[in-house]
Design a protein around this motif. Structure first.
Motif, short mmCIF file in Angstrom:
data_model
loop_
_atom_site.label_atom_id
_atom_site.label_comp_id
_atom_site.label_asym_id
_atom_site.label_seq_id
_atom_site.Cartn_x
_atom_site.Cartn_y
_atom_site.Cartn_z
N LYS A 30 0.48 -1.11 -0.35
CA LYS A 30 -0.02 -0.09 0.13
C LYS A 30 0.45 1.08 -0.14
CE LYS A 30 -3.64 0.30 2.87
NZ LYS A 30 -4.73 0.15 3.40
N ALA A 53 2.50 1.73 -3.82
CA ALA A 53 1.14 2.70 -4.44
C ALA A 53 1.17 3.71 -4.67
CB ALA A 53 -0.23 1.79 -4.43
N MET A 54 1.72 3.95 -2.87
CA MET A 54 0.63 5.79 -2.92
C MET A 54 1.98 6.58 -3.18
SD MET A 54 0.55 7.82 1.27
CE MET A 54 2.73 7.61 1.09
N ARG A 88 1.50 8.07 -5.90
CA ARG A 88 1.10 9.09 -6.47
C ARG A 88 1.47 10.36 -6.63
NH1 ARG A 88 -2.73 4.92 -5.12
NH2 ARG A 88 -2.50 5.31 -2.66
N ARG A 109 -9.83 14.41 -3.44
CA ARG A 109 -10.16 13.25 -4.02
C ARG A 109 -10.25 12.56 -5.30
NH1 ARG A 109 -10.89 10.71 0.77
NH2 ARG A 109 -9.48 9.07 1.72
N LYS A 162 -7.31 10.69 -7.29
CA LYS A 162 -8.17 9.97 -8.22
C LYS A 162 -8.16 8.62 -6.69
CE LYS A 162 -7.66 8.64 -12.67
NZ LYS A 162 -7.54 8.64 -14.00
N ASP A 163 -7.04 8.22 -6.79
CA ASP A 163 -7.24 6.93 -6.22
C ASP A 163 -6.41 6.41 -4.77
OD1 ASP A 163 -7.47 5.81 -8.97
OD2 ASP A 163 -5.60 5.99 -10.11
N MET A 164 -6.50 7.70 -4.50
CA MET A 164 -5.79 8.17 -2.90
C MET A 164 -7.31 7.22 -2.14
SD MET A 164 -6.12 11.32 -0.86
CE MET A 164 -5.24 12.09 0.47
N ARG A 165 -6.53 6.58 -1.32
CA ARG A 165 -6.87 5.64 -0.46
C ARG A 165 -7.48 6.11 0.68
NH1 ARG A 165 -5.86 0.06 -2.23
NH2 ARG A 165 -4.93 0.07 -4.24
N SER A 166 -8.21 5.28 1.55
CA SER A 166 -8.87 5.79 3.38
C SER A 166 -7.46 6.42 4.23
CB SER A 166 -10.01 4.76 3.87
OG SER A 166 -9.20 3.41 3.90
N GLU A 201 -4.30 7.37 3.55
CA GLU A 201 -3.40 8.22 3.28
C GLU A 201 -3.87 9.40 3.44
OE1 GLU A 201 -2.76 5.42 -1.12
OE2 GLU A 201 -3.22 7.82 -1.32
#
Length: 316
Positions: free
Chosen positions: A87, A90-91, A94, A216, A222-226, A228
């Motif tokens: 995770k 992946a962050m 971005r 977001r 747009k792909d920001m996770r909870s 982050e």
């Protein structure tokens, strides 16, 4: 005599326990109790497995129990840490590291998500700006604002922040009048979003908030996770428009922070570890925020930006 010594020793231990209990309340006591309980449980389990290994009739079962304990105590945390590392990677994909301009040549608006503006990137920005100061939108002012749509800068409850650079940074802050807000709106040409760097600090944010929810809608996030969060972001604004539109921000620098945690080894209640967050664009941010001294950005300013991790040239 032995009874007297035992009573004296017991009294001394109880006497020491009183101030310890007074100094260690709430989460501290809970964590201590959990740690002691975990040690006791693993100790008893280890003793049982040892007896099984020694006893020939139970040796095979003891080996199975030892293997199962190892898989659960170490394997489960390893899987959790692997998931967290994925995770985090992946962050970091971005994040944006460009070449933001020097803030000494711009008129920035600071959206400060921390509780102060001294010992973090906000303090570094103020130090770099000196008496010129910055226009600011503090954390408390974000509540109740609808920032999902374009907002005129002149309508925001802006403040002016500054401090002297030749002494201990005492923040000078004051709210702007409607006329001052209108004048500021015609000059602001940059926005800087700042959160506390070390999110384990007592006063730091511990979970995503209003800014993350708004951002977001931005294509870059747009792909920001909870889990982050935005640690630091820089983006230009058009002073001719005098409007703040989060969905249209094009970041020169975007540093994210993963607040999620993984299970620590060995497996135990309340035992976890944070993600290995790294500061993105540290050198680029230092060039933008910090005034140069003898050809390099000032050490104190860089140290504020990176939470004390800067120790000299080449540390980036």
């Amino acid at each position: 005599m032995d009874r007297a010594r035992f009573a004296a020793a017991t009294g001394a231990l109880l006497g020491l326990a009183m101030p310890v209990h007074a100094e260690c309340l709430g989460q501290c006591l809970d964590g201590l109790a959990t740690a002691i309980g975990t040690i006791v449980i693993y100790g008893l389990l280890g003793l049982v497995i040892l007896v099984m290994l020694i006893w020939p009739r139970l040796r095979r079962l003891g080996l199975y129990a030892l293997a199962a304990t190892g898989v659960i105590a170490l394997g489960v945390p390893l899987l959790s840490q692997g998931w967290l590392a994925w995770k985090l990677r992946a962050m970091e994909g971005r994040e944006v590291v460009g070449a933001p301009p020097a803030m000494s040549e711009r008129t920035p608006l600071v959206i400060n998500l921390g509780w102060n503006c001294q010992y973090d990137p906000c303090g570094a920005l103020l130090m770099g700006r000196g008496r010129s100061g910055v226009y600011a939108l503090p954390r408390a002012s974000l509540e109740g604002l609808d920032l999902t749509r374009p907002v005129a800068l002149a309508d925001l409850p802006l403040e002016f922040w500054s401090h002297e650079t030749d002494r201990e940074p005492q923040i000078q802050s004051r709210p702007l009048s409607p006329q001052e807000r209108a004048e500021a709106a015609s000059r602001i040409d940059y926005v800087v979003i700042i959160s506390a760097e070390d999110l384990s600090w007592p006063n730091a944010r511990s979970q995503p908030g209003i800014i993350e929810a708004i951002l977001r809608s931005n294509p870059a996030l747009k792909d920001m996770r909870s889990g982050e969060m935005v640690r630091f972001a820089m983006a230009p604004l058009d002073p001719a428009e005098g409007v703040l539109v989060f969905v249209d921000l094009r970041f020169d620098l975007l540093d994210l922070w993963l607040a999620d945690r993984a299970l620590a080894m060995p497996l135990a209640p309340r035992s976890s570890q944070s993600a290995r967050n790294r500061i993105a664009g540290r050198a680029e941010a230092g060039d933008a925020l910090c005034p140069y001294v003898d050809g390099v950005p000032g050490w104190t300013c860089l140290s504020l930006y990176s939470g004390g991790e800067y120790y000299g040239e080449g540390s980036f």
